[in-house]
Design a protein around this motif. Structure first.
Motif, PDB file in Angstrom:
ATOM      1  N   ASN A 253       0.827  -1.212   0.000  1.00  0.00           N
ATOM      2  CA  ASN A 253       0.000   0.000   0.000  1.00  0.00           C
ATOM      3  C   ASN A 253       0.861   1.262   0.000  1.00  0.00           C
ATOM      4  OD1 ASN A 253      -2.318  -1.566   0.057  1.00  0.00           O
ATOM      5  ND2 ASN A 253      -2.487  -1.516   2.292  1.00  0.00           N
ATOM      6  N   THR A 254       1.914   1.264   0.814  1.00  0.00           N
ATOM      7  CA  THR A 254       2.780   2.439   0.905  1.00  0.00           C
ATOM      8  C   THR A 254       3.503   2.696  -0.409  1.00  0.00           C
ATOM      9  OG1 THR A 254       3.121   2.054   3.283  1.00  0.00           O
ATOM     10  CG2 THR A 254       4.707   3.476   2.164  1.00  0.00           C
ATOM     11  N   TYR A 255       4.044   1.666  -0.993  1.00  0.00           N
ATOM     12  CA  TYR A 255       4.819   1.793  -2.230  1.00  0.00           C
ATOM     13  C   TYR A 255       3.933   2.225  -3.394  1.00  0.00           C
ATOM     14  CZ  TYR A 255       8.336   0.529  -5.773  1.00  0.00           C
ATOM     15  OH  TYR A 255       9.243   0.554  -6.814  1.00  0.00           O
ATOM     16  N   ASN A 256       2.739   1.663  -3.470  1.00  0.00           N
ATOM     17  CA  ASN A 256       1.837   1.965  -4.591  1.00  0.00           C
ATOM     18  C   ASN A 256       1.230   3.367  -4.488  1.00  0.00           C
ATOM     19  OD1 ASN A 256       2.286  -0.511  -5.766  1.00  0.00           O
ATOM     20  ND2 ASN A 256       0.500  -1.489  -4.826  1.00  0.00           N
ATOM     21  N   LYS A 257       1.065   3.866  -3.268  1.00  0.00           N
ATOM     22  CA  LYS A 257       0.440   5.180  -3.081  1.00  0.00           C
ATOM     23  C   LYS A 257       1.434   6.334  -3.116  1.00  0.00           C
ATOM     24  CE  LYS A 257      -3.459   3.420  -0.345  1.00  0.00           C
ATOM     25  NZ  LYS A 257      -4.115   3.427   0.991  1.00  0.00           N
ATOM     26  N   ALA A 258       2.722   6.032  -3.116  1.00  0.00           N
ATOM     27  CA  ALA A 258       3.736   7.087  -3.106  1.00  0.00           C
ATOM     28  C   ALA A 258       3.711   7.868  -4.419  1.00  0.00           C
ATOM     29  CB  ALA A 258       5.113   6.486  -2.872  1.00  0.00           C
ATOM     30  N   GLN A 259       4.016   9.151  -4.345  1.00  0.00           N
ATOM     31  CA  GLN A 259       4.079   9.997  -5.527  1.00  0.00           C
ATOM     32  C   GLN A 259       5.323   9.659  -6.362  1.00  0.00           C
ATOM     33  OE1 GLN A 259       1.614  12.208  -6.364  1.00  0.00           O
ATOM     34  NE2 GLN A 259       0.584  11.280  -4.582  1.00  0.00           N
ATOM     35  N   PRO A 260       5.288   9.930  -7.674  1.00  0.00           N
ATOM     36  CA  PRO A 260       6.436   9.604  -8.548  1.00  0.00           C
ATOM     37  C   PRO A 260       7.760  10.174  -8.054  1.00  0.00           C
ATOM     38  CG  PRO A 260       4.533  10.174  -9.880  1.00  0.00           C
ATOM     39  CD  PRO A 260       4.141  10.432  -8.454  1.00  0.00           C
ATOM     40  N   ILE A 261       7.759  11.417  -7.565  1.00  0.00           N
ATOM     41  CA  ILE A 261       9.012  11.999  -7.100  1.00  0.00           C
ATOM     42  C   ILE A 261       9.512  11.314  -5.830  1.00  0.00           C
ATOM     43  CG2 ILE A 261       7.900  13.809  -5.696  1.00  0.00           C
ATOM     44  CD1 ILE A 261      10.183  15.665  -6.538  1.00  0.00           C
ATOM     45  N   GLU A 262       8.571  10.829  -4.992  1.00  0.00           N
ATOM     46  CA  GLU A 262       8.950  10.101  -3.790  1.00  0.00           C
ATOM     47  C   GLU A 262       9.559   8.750  -4.145  1.00  0.00           C
ATOM     48  OE1 GLU A 262       5.208  12.094  -1.308  1.00  0.00           O
ATOM     49  OE2 GLU A 262       5.261   9.933  -1.720  1.00  0.00           O
ATOM     50  N   ILE A 263       9.005   8.097  -5.155  1.00  0.00           N
ATOM     51  CA  ILE A 263       9.540   6.816  -5.613  1.00  0.00           C
ATOM     52  C   ILE A 263      10.940   6.998  -6.198  1.00  0.00           C
ATOM     53  CG2 ILE A 263       9.270   4.987  -7.332  1.00  0.00           C
ATOM     54  CD1 ILE A 263       7.483   4.643  -4.920  1.00  0.00           C
ATOM     55  N   LYS A 264      11.139   8.073  -6.943  1.00  0.00           N
ATOM     56  CA  LYS A 264      12.468   8.334  -7.512  1.00  0.00           C
ATOM     57  C   LYS A 264      13.497   8.549  -6.400  1.00  0.00           C
ATOM     58  CE  LYS A 264      11.115  10.272 -12.003  1.00  0.00           C
ATOM     59  NZ  LYS A 264      11.172  11.474 -12.891  1.00  0.00           N
ATOM     60  N   TYR A 265      13.107   9.299  -5.380  1.00  0.00           N
ATOM     61  CA  TYR A 265      13.983   9.536  -4.226  1.00  0.00           C
ATOM     62  C   TYR A 265      14.294   8.207  -3.526  1.00  0.00           C
ATOM     63  CZ  TYR A 265      15.496  11.547   0.275  1.00  0.00           C
ATOM     64  OH  TYR A 265      16.198  11.878   1.415  1.00  0.00           O
ATOM     65  N   PHE A 266      13.263   7.416  -3.297  1.00  0.00           N
ATOM     66  CA  PHE A 266      13.400   6.112  -2.642  1.00  0.00           C
ATOM     67  C   PHE A 266      14.331   5.210  -3.443  1.00  0.00           C
ATOM     68  CE2 PHE A 266      11.899   1.720  -1.979  1.00  0.00           C
ATOM     69  CZ  PHE A 266      12.009   1.619  -0.602  1.00  0.00           C
ATOM     70  N   HIS A 267      14.122   5.121  -4.735  1.00  0.00           N
ATOM     71  CA  HIS A 267      14.947   4.270  -5.588  1.00  0.00           C
ATOM     72  C   HIS A 267      16.408   4.723  -5.600  1.00  0.00           C
ATOM     73  CE1 HIS A 267      11.395   2.621  -8.228  1.00  0.00           C
ATOM     74  NE2 HIS A 267      11.447   2.099  -7.017  1.00  0.00           N
ATOM     75  N   ALA A 268      16.613   6.031  -5.772  1.00  0.00           N
ATOM     76  CA  ALA A 268      17.974   6.558  -5.888  1.00  0.00           C
ATOM     77  C   ALA A 268      18.786   6.272  -4.629  1.00  0.00           C
ATOM     78  CB  ALA A 268      17.937   8.058  -6.170  1.00  0.00           C
ATOM     79  N   TYR A 269      18.178   6.510  -3.471  1.00  0.00           N
ATOM     80  CA  TYR A 269      18.917   6.303  -2.229  1.00  0.00           C
ATOM     81  C   TYR A 269      19.049   4.822  -1.883  1.00  0.00           C
ATOM     82  CZ  TYR A 269      19.905  11.027  -0.753  1.00  0.00           C
ATOM     83  OH  TYR A 269      20.455  12.282  -0.667  1.00  0.00           O
ATOM     84  N   LEU A 270      18.075   4.010  -2.262  1.00  0.00           N
ATOM     85  CA  LEU A 270      18.175   2.574  -2.013  1.00  0.00           C
ATOM     86  C   LEU A 270      19.345   1.983  -2.790  1.00  0.00           C
ATOM     87  CD1 LEU A 270      16.867   0.153  -0.570  1.00  0.00           C
ATOM     88  CD2 LEU A 270      15.490  -0.222  -2.627  1.00  0.00           C
TER      89      LEU A 270
END
Length: 454
Positions: A253-270
């Motif tokens: 639920n958290t991953y699917n509801k995140a905004q595109p810019i939040e996902i990009k931030y999450f991916h980059a730092y991961l």
């Protein structure tokens, strides 16, 4: 080892063991377990260590000393629950632990020894390794579990944990290793509480397959391939124990509801975290001239390379043990400049006449308590029943240790970012201007007076 073992479960529907590497990935993001069960496990393990070192020690003193060492976990538990916990540990577990020392009366007991295998790409820390003074090849594995045991045998994850330990011992001591491997369920009062575990080639192959899958997942994420995260769904995750459903549903639920810019931030730092983790473990591999192999330099670099890079304290002669046999004093026979200082976490292992062979021995872990040009004092992470082994070896080596838990904290914090309120995420991303207000007084219900003060 524990990360690998946690991925093995028993499928009651198909009546067979299964392994799911995505359980490891899920645990990378979820907060660490807490509560009474976890604290009880720590207390029971601490009781075993203390009773092995000093069987006559006061039980109440051990309980409160152990509780102080786990104070952050303990403050979350109310007084009534704490009283029940104490009664359970003292009455249900400790009487069964008291006979362990007598069971191995004429054996050498090593508390929480660490072993590393480059052959299998694993490292692990046993609860107790039992050695026979008259047979150098005899080494028994003793693994303590404080939870509810199955009716027969051992839980699949527990069994595979011991299989991993057997593989580590085989890698370090070769096929000559003899002895038994068992899981001790301290809650049982019957003679059946010591459950034997036997290895076979199929189980070892399953361990290696699962280990390689974990490496592949982390490697792909470090390269920016995030398709693995798409599997973190209730419909495609694969077999899992039911108690993980809540965490999995939360991630989906958290991953699917995140905004595109939040996902990009999450991916980059991961990806960045896993690249840094790989570099800390095995080096970046980009420039072999700098001899940077990360923690793998422990076994990949020779003595001269380590001396040139100030990474080693060697030719250490054991002098004596102070305190409760967990503060070791060594004489320094070399006065080379090093980059060690008080408080550094280190590993200790014997030094051979023909060079360094750390993977052929038990690894002792600790921290530097004192260091000057003549003396090194090491505070061991765990007390030892005897320090005779340190005196039997002519020289010892100390090198820097590596703590993978520091990277695990980062991945969990990154997931906490995804779960944070939108305004906090916008602040972190620089989408809104920071503002200041007076801090409100928050009164949390159901907290004790001590918890409020903390």
């Amino acid at each position: 080892v524990t990360s690998i073992a946690a991925c093995f479960q028993w499928d009651n529907n198909r009546k067979m063991p299964v392994a799911n590497p995505f359980l490891y990935l899920l645990n990378q993001f979820m907060p660490g377990p807490s509560g009474t069960a976890i604290l009880k496990g720590k207390l029971v393990n601490d009781f075993l260590d203390e009773l092995l070192v000093n069987p006559d020690v006061n039980r109440n003193e051990i309980f409160w000393d152990c509780l102080m060492q786990n104070s952050l976990t303990a403050v979350r538990i109310g007084q009534e629950e704490m009283a029940d916990l104490r009664e359970s540990v003292i009455n249900d577990h400790v009487p069964n632990l008291e006979g362990v020392r007598a069971l191995y009366k004429n054996k050498t007991l090593n508390i929480e020894p660490t072993f590393i295998s480059d052959k299998y790409g694993m490292q692990g820390r046993l609860d107790v390794l039992i050695e026979d003074k008259d047979n150098v090849n005899s080494k028994d594995v003793f693994e303590l579990k404080s939870g509810k045991p199955p009716k027969y045998g051992a839980w699949e994850g527990h069994k595979m944990q011991v299989i991993c330990y057997n593989m580590l011992l085989k890698s370090v001591f070769s096929e000559l290793r003899e002895g038994t491997s068992s899981i001790f369920y301290s809650l049982l009062t019957s003679s059946d509480r010591n459950r034997s575990v036997k290895s076979d080639i199929k189980l070892e192959q399953n361990v290696i397959m699962l280990r390689n899958q974990l490496v592949y997942i982390i490697h792909q994420l470090s390269l920016g391939d995030f398709r693995m995260l798409g599997r973190m769904k209730m419909s495609s995750f694969g077999y899992r124990p039911s108690y993980t459903d809540e965490d999995l549903r939360d991630f989906e639920n958290t991953y699917n509801k995140a905004q595109p810019i939040e996902i990009k931030y999450f991916h980059a730092y991961l990806a960045f975290i896993y690249r840094e983790q790989r570099s800390a473990k095995v080096g970046d591999g980009a420039n072999r001239q700098d001899k940077n192999d990360g923690f793998a330099s422990l076994w990949r670099l020779g003595l001269n390379d380590k001396v040139d890079s100030f990474q080693i304290l060697y030719n250490l002669s054991f002098d004596k043990a102070e305190g409760d046999s967990d503060l070791l004093c060594f004489e320094r026979n070399n006065k080379e400049i090093t980059n060690f200082r008080k408080g550094d976490i280190i590993v200790l292992y014997p030094q051979d006449e023909d060079g360094l062979h750390p993977l052929n021995y038990q690894i002792f872990k600790g921290s530097i308590d004192y260091l000057d040009e003549k003396v090194l004092k090491v505070q061991l992470r765990n007390k030892q029943v005897s320090v005779e082994a340190f005196g039997r070896m002519r020289h010892w080596v100390a090198e820097k240790d590596f703590m993978e838990s520091s990277f695990n904290v980062l991945t969990k914090s990154l997931y906490a970012f995804l779960k944070a309120p939108s305004y906090k995420k916008d602040l972190i991303l620089g989408l809104i201007k920071p503002q200041s207000t007076e801090l409100p007084t928050i009164d949390f219900p159901n907290l004790t007076y001590i918890q409020r003060e903390l």
